[in-house]
Motif scaffolding. Structure first.
Motif, PDB file in Angstrom:
ATOM      1  N   THR A  79     -23.061 -16.537 -11.241  1.00 37.78           N
ATOM      2  CA  THR A  79     -21.423 -16.228 -11.379  1.00 37.78           C
ATOM      3  C   THR A  79     -20.368 -15.732 -11.123  1.00 37.78           C
ATOM      4  N   ASN A  80     -19.151 -16.609 -10.532  1.00 36.17           N
ATOM      5  CA  ASN A  80     -18.325 -15.702  -9.765  1.00 36.17           C
ATOM      6  C   ASN A  80     -18.617 -15.300  -8.333  1.00 36.17           C
ATOM      7  N   THR A 114     -14.910 -21.295  -4.141  1.00 37.01           N
ATOM      8  CA  THR A 114     -14.363 -21.947  -3.510  1.00 37.01           C
ATOM      9  C   THR A 114     -14.874 -21.473  -1.939  1.00 37.01           C
ATOM     10  N   ALA A 160     -12.211 -23.108  -8.682  1.00 36.13           N
ATOM     11  CA  ALA A 160     -12.630 -21.960  -8.391  1.00 36.13           C
ATOM     12  C   ALA A 160     -12.195 -21.611  -8.695  1.00 36.13           C
ATOM     13  N   ARG A 161     -12.671 -20.370 -10.252  1.00 36.36           N
ATOM     14  CA  ARG A 161     -11.501 -19.693 -11.083  1.00 36.36           C
ATOM     15  C   ARG A 161     -12.084 -17.918 -11.211  1.00 36.36           C
ATOM     16  N   ASP A 162     -11.189 -17.523 -11.199  1.00 36.82           N
ATOM     17  CA  ASP A 162     -12.072 -15.773 -11.529  1.00 36.82           C
ATOM     18  C   ASP A 162     -12.252 -15.704 -12.683  1.00 36.82           C
ATOM     19  N   GLU A 163     -13.433 -16.869 -13.823  1.00 27.70           N
ATOM     20  CA  GLU A 163     -13.641 -16.411 -14.342  1.00 27.70           C
ATOM     21  C   GLU A 163     -15.329 -17.129 -14.517  1.00 27.70           C
ATOM     22  N   LEU A 164     -15.998 -16.840 -15.628  1.00 25.72           N
ATOM     23  CA  LEU A 164     -18.109 -16.983 -15.232  1.00 25.72           C
ATOM     24  C   LEU A 164     -18.198 -18.452 -15.566  1.00 25.72           C
ATOM     25  N   PHE A 165     -19.172 -18.933 -14.607  1.00 28.42           N
ATOM     26  CA  PHE A 165     -18.850 -20.353 -15.287  1.00 28.42           C
ATOM     27  C   PHE A 165     -17.626 -21.668 -15.388  1.00 28.42           C
ATOM     28  N   ALA A 166     -16.628 -21.042 -14.176  1.00 26.24           N
ATOM     29  CA  ALA A 166     -16.374 -22.152 -14.002  1.00 26.24           C
ATOM     30  C   ALA A 166     -16.262 -23.419 -13.731  1.00 26.24           C
ATOM     31  N   THR A 167     -17.845 -23.105 -12.495  1.00 28.43           N
ATOM     32  CA  THR A 167     -18.044 -24.549 -12.200  1.00 28.43           C
ATOM     33  C   THR A 167     -19.893 -24.845 -13.323  1.00 28.43           C
ATOM     34  N   ASN A 171     -20.520 -12.221   0.463  1.00 29.99           N
ATOM     35  CA  ASN A 171     -19.035 -12.935   1.115  1.00 29.99           C
ATOM     36  C   ASN A 171     -18.206 -12.239   0.101  1.00 29.99           C
ATOM     37  N   LYS A 172     -16.622 -12.203  -0.147  1.00 25.85           N
ATOM     38  CA  LYS A 172     -15.767 -11.343   0.072  1.00 25.85           C
ATOM     39  C   LYS A 172     -15.689 -10.159   0.404  1.00 25.85           C
ATOM     40  N   ASP A 201     -13.005  -9.257   2.882  1.00 23.49           N
ATOM     41  CA  ASP A 201     -12.036  -9.127   2.700  1.00 23.49           C
ATOM     42  C   ASP A 201     -12.046  -8.121   1.800  1.00 23.49           C
ATOM     43  N   SER A 238     -15.716 -14.781   4.520  1.00 26.11           N
ATOM     44  CA  SER A 238     -14.834 -14.359   3.347  1.00 26.11           C
ATOM     45  C   SER A 238     -14.226 -15.883   2.742  1.00 26.11           C
ATOM     46  N   ALA A 239     -14.564 -16.110   2.484  1.00 25.17           N
ATOM     47  CA  ALA A 239     -14.543 -17.417   1.633  1.00 25.17           C
ATOM     48  C   ALA A 239     -12.879 -17.648   1.596  1.00 25.17           C
TER      49      ALA A 239
HETATM   50  N1  LIG Z   1     -11.350 -11.796  -2.659  1.00 22.65           N
HETATM   51  C1  LIG Z   1     -12.017 -12.598  -2.547  1.00 22.65           C
HETATM   52  N2  LIG Z   1     -12.140 -12.939  -3.494  1.00 22.65           N
HETATM   53  C2  LIG Z   1     -12.834 -14.347  -3.725  1.00 22.65           C
HETATM   54  C3  LIG Z   1     -13.922 -14.774  -2.548  1.00 22.65           C
HETATM   55  N3  LIG Z   1     -14.197 -16.002  -2.723  1.00 22.65           N
HETATM   56  C4  LIG Z   1     -14.406 -15.944  -3.938  1.00 22.65           C
HETATM   57  N4  LIG Z   1     -12.874 -15.649  -4.359  1.00 22.65           N
HETATM   58  C5  LIG Z   1     -12.320 -15.359  -6.010  1.00 22.65           C
HETATM   59  O1  LIG Z   1     -13.751 -15.532  -6.689  1.00 22.65           O
HETATM   60  C6  LIG Z   1     -13.289 -15.818  -7.956  1.00 22.65           C
HETATM   61  C7  LIG Z   1     -14.552 -17.004  -8.262  1.00 22.65           C
HETATM   62  O2  LIG Z   1     -14.418 -17.734  -7.091  1.00 22.65           O
HETATM   63  P1  LIG Z   1     -15.588 -19.173  -7.020  1.00 22.65           P
HETATM   64  O3  LIG Z   1     -15.231 -19.792  -6.059  1.00 22.65           O
HETATM   65  O4  LIG Z   1     -14.577 -20.218  -8.626  1.00 22.65           O
HETATM   66  O5  LIG Z   1     -16.682 -18.722  -7.897  1.00 22.65           O
HETATM   67  P2  LIG Z   1     -18.318 -19.554  -8.256  1.00 22.65           P
HETATM   68  O6  LIG Z   1     -19.378 -18.879  -8.081  1.00 22.65           O
HETATM   69  O7  LIG Z   1     -17.676 -20.908  -7.989  1.00 22.65           O
HETATM   70  O8  LIG Z   1     -18.164 -19.452  -9.300  1.00 22.65           O
HETATM   71  P3  LIG Z   1     -19.425 -20.375 -10.847  1.00 22.65           P
HETATM   72  O9  LIG Z   1     -18.707 -21.318 -10.702  1.00 22.65           O
HETATM   73  O10 LIG Z   1     -17.811 -19.341 -12.000  1.00 22.65           O
HETATM   74  O11 LIG Z   1     -20.910 -20.010 -10.843  1.00 22.65           O
HETATM   75  C8  LIG Z   1     -12.158 -16.179  -7.714  1.00 22.65           C
HETATM   76  O12 LIG Z   1     -11.040 -16.001  -8.449  1.00 22.65           O
HETATM   77  C9  LIG Z   1     -11.974 -16.566  -6.439  1.00 22.65           C
HETATM   78  O13 LIG Z   1     -10.712 -16.549  -5.781  1.00 22.65           O
HETATM   79  C10 LIG Z   1     -13.569 -13.926  -1.283  1.00 22.65           C
HETATM   80  O14 LIG Z   1     -13.985 -14.176   0.050  1.00 22.65           O
HETATM   81  N5  LIG Z   1     -12.844 -13.411  -0.909  1.00 22.65           N
END
Ligand SMILES: Nc1nc2c(ncn2[C@@H]2O[C@H](COP(=O)(O)OP(=O)(O)OP(=O)(O)O)[C@@H](O)[C@H]2O)c(=O)[nH]1
Ligand SMILES: [Mg+2]
Length: 432
Positions: free
Chosen positions: A218-219, A224, A236-243, A329-330, A332, A353-354
């Protein structure tokens, strides 16, 4: 918290004490697991006011932590005016009720599972998602009903309120029966939806479209990435289990092939088995995939452990046989040095980096390569009245060459293996 209505949200942040037991052997040190629990609690709208840990070889049968520790938590809960105590590990129903006895009426005692269920409840948007969460919640509730109606059972012995309820059944039995009935109804409704979904995914299967599933902790950035790849706008959010609910979008690769990409619920360590079970139909999107992109948060210090937890769950749901590409990912957030050492230590992985789009082009090439890995090269002659086949060939295959003849379109194509059987009747044997 501890609410079991799927849509409810807490109006005031609850004051929470979180409790972890350090049993030594675990891959996850207790502090890290508790830090994650704190994030879960905050996601659920609580405010963590204290953390308690204890070192134990194994849980104490009656109260999970030692009795002295339970007393200490009770005192802390009173002095900090806590509303809820959250244990990082699953409590048995009797441990939970014993702990509630020690800690007191004003303060609830729940565990990680209940907390995750609550977050899932708040985040489920589709009918299927809600049904799955409600099923898991009721399964969690069933063995824990004990005691809730104790006073009524005692009333019943004396006559009065509740004594006529259910004709000889105690209120507790009535309650259990209601929950069991609800569980059967939910199972039936889910099975009906499953059937419909089965038909849909069979249609996708038959059409030969290559299916990619985004899987990860998660996260990690799965949603993204889906947005980046397909120009969608899923939450897409900075929280756990957004999806919670899966989303599938189609994606046109540069070579002309269409694939689908599915984003789905994130995983977490200590994911309750009950949830895995309840989310079977959602997770079927993963088990039906041709390719899994295992999305890892490269900037997270726990990345390796998280990826392991994800692999463990993939095994549990029977998906470990599916081809899998690790996607860090991330990137960046990493500096040049960190990026190159990651590339060296994981030569098969894609670094992206998404958010910025870095590495995404290379990831798409990789997906195209994986999608064509088991292509079958064949030359077919498609009559012009088979318009849907011609369309399918253009969308789902790589067309090497084609010419329009009187009898139909003659095309040499690289077809996905699943589509080859649909095309076989039109194959020209003597051309290559
Ligand atoms: N810096 C940075 N932040 C990222 C990147 N990709 C995603 N994020 C951030 O990470 C957080 C989680 O992103 P989500 O896409 O919601 O993650 P998820 O894997 O779908 O998470 P859940 O649905 O909660 O399991 C968000 O605040 C995004 O903006 C990236 O490549 N770089
Ligand atoms: Mg997501």
């Amino acid at each position: 918290m501890g609410r079991f209505e799927p849509q409810s949200t807490a109006p005031v942040p609850e004051r929470a004490i979180i409790v972890g037991v350090d049993m030594g052997a675990s891959e996850w040190p207790v502090e890290e697991s508790l830090a994650e629990l704190a994030r879960l609690a905050e996601t659920d709208g609580a405010e963590v006011v204290a953390e308690v840990t204890q070192r134990l070889d194994k849980p104490v049968p009656k109260t999970f932590v030692g009795s002295g520790k339970a007393e200490e938590i009770a005192r802390l809960a009173r002095s900090l005016d806590a509303d809820v105590v959250i244990f990082d590990d699953e409590l048995t129903p009797s441990q939970q009720s014993n702990l509630e006895g020690v800690i007191g009426n004003r303060c609830k005692v729940i565990d990680r599972t209940a907390l995750i269920l609550d977050i899932f409840g708040a985040h489920a948007k589709t009918r299927e998602g809600r049904l799955q969460v409600e099923l898991a919640q009721n399964q969690y509730l069933l063995p824990r009903l004990r005691g809730m109606w104790g006073h009524l059972v005692r009333e019943q012995a004396r006559g009065g309120i509740g004594s006529r309820f259910g004709q000889g059944e105690s209120q507790l039995e009535v309650d259990r029966r209601l929950v069991r009935d609800r569980i059967s109804t939910l199972r039936r409704e889910l099975a009906a939806l499953d059937l419909r979904r089965g038909v849909q995914s069979k249609a996708r299967w038959d059409s030969g479209v290559f299916r990619v599933a985004l899987v990860g902790y998660t996260n990690a950035g799965k949603s993204t990435l889906l947005n980046r790849l397909t120009g969608s706008d899923v939450y897409a959010r900075d929280e756990l289990f957004a999806t919670l609910d899966p989303t599938t979008r189609s994606l046109d690769l540069e070579e002309g092939r269409k694939v689908t990409v599915t984003d789905t619920v994130g995983f977490i360590q200590k994911l309750p088995t009950m949830l895995v079970e309840a989310f079977k139909s959602t997770l079927a999107e993963v088990t039906a995939a041709d390719l899994i992109l295992l999305v890892v948060d490269a900037a997270d210090p726990n990345a390796a452990k998280e990826a392991n937890a994800v692999r463990g769950i993939l095994g549990e749901i029977g998906a470990s046989g599916i081809r899998c590409v690790e996607v860090y990912n991330k990137c960046d957030l990493l500096d040049e040095g960190e990026r190159s050492s990651l590339a060296t230590s994981h030569p098969q992985a894609e670094l992206i980096s998404a958010s910025t789009g870095f590495g995404v082009r290379s990831l798409l090439y990789r997906v195209a390569k994986e999608a064509s890995a088991d292509d079958v090269t064949m030359t077919v002659q498609l009559p012009y009245d088979r318009g849907f086949l011609i369309k399918m060939v253009h969308e789902r295959c790589r067309v090497v060459r084609e010419r329009y003849e009187q009898a139909g379109l003659v095309a040499t194509v690289m077809a996905p293996r699943r589509m080859a059987s649909a095309l076989a009747p039109y194959e020209l044997a003597d051309e290559g």
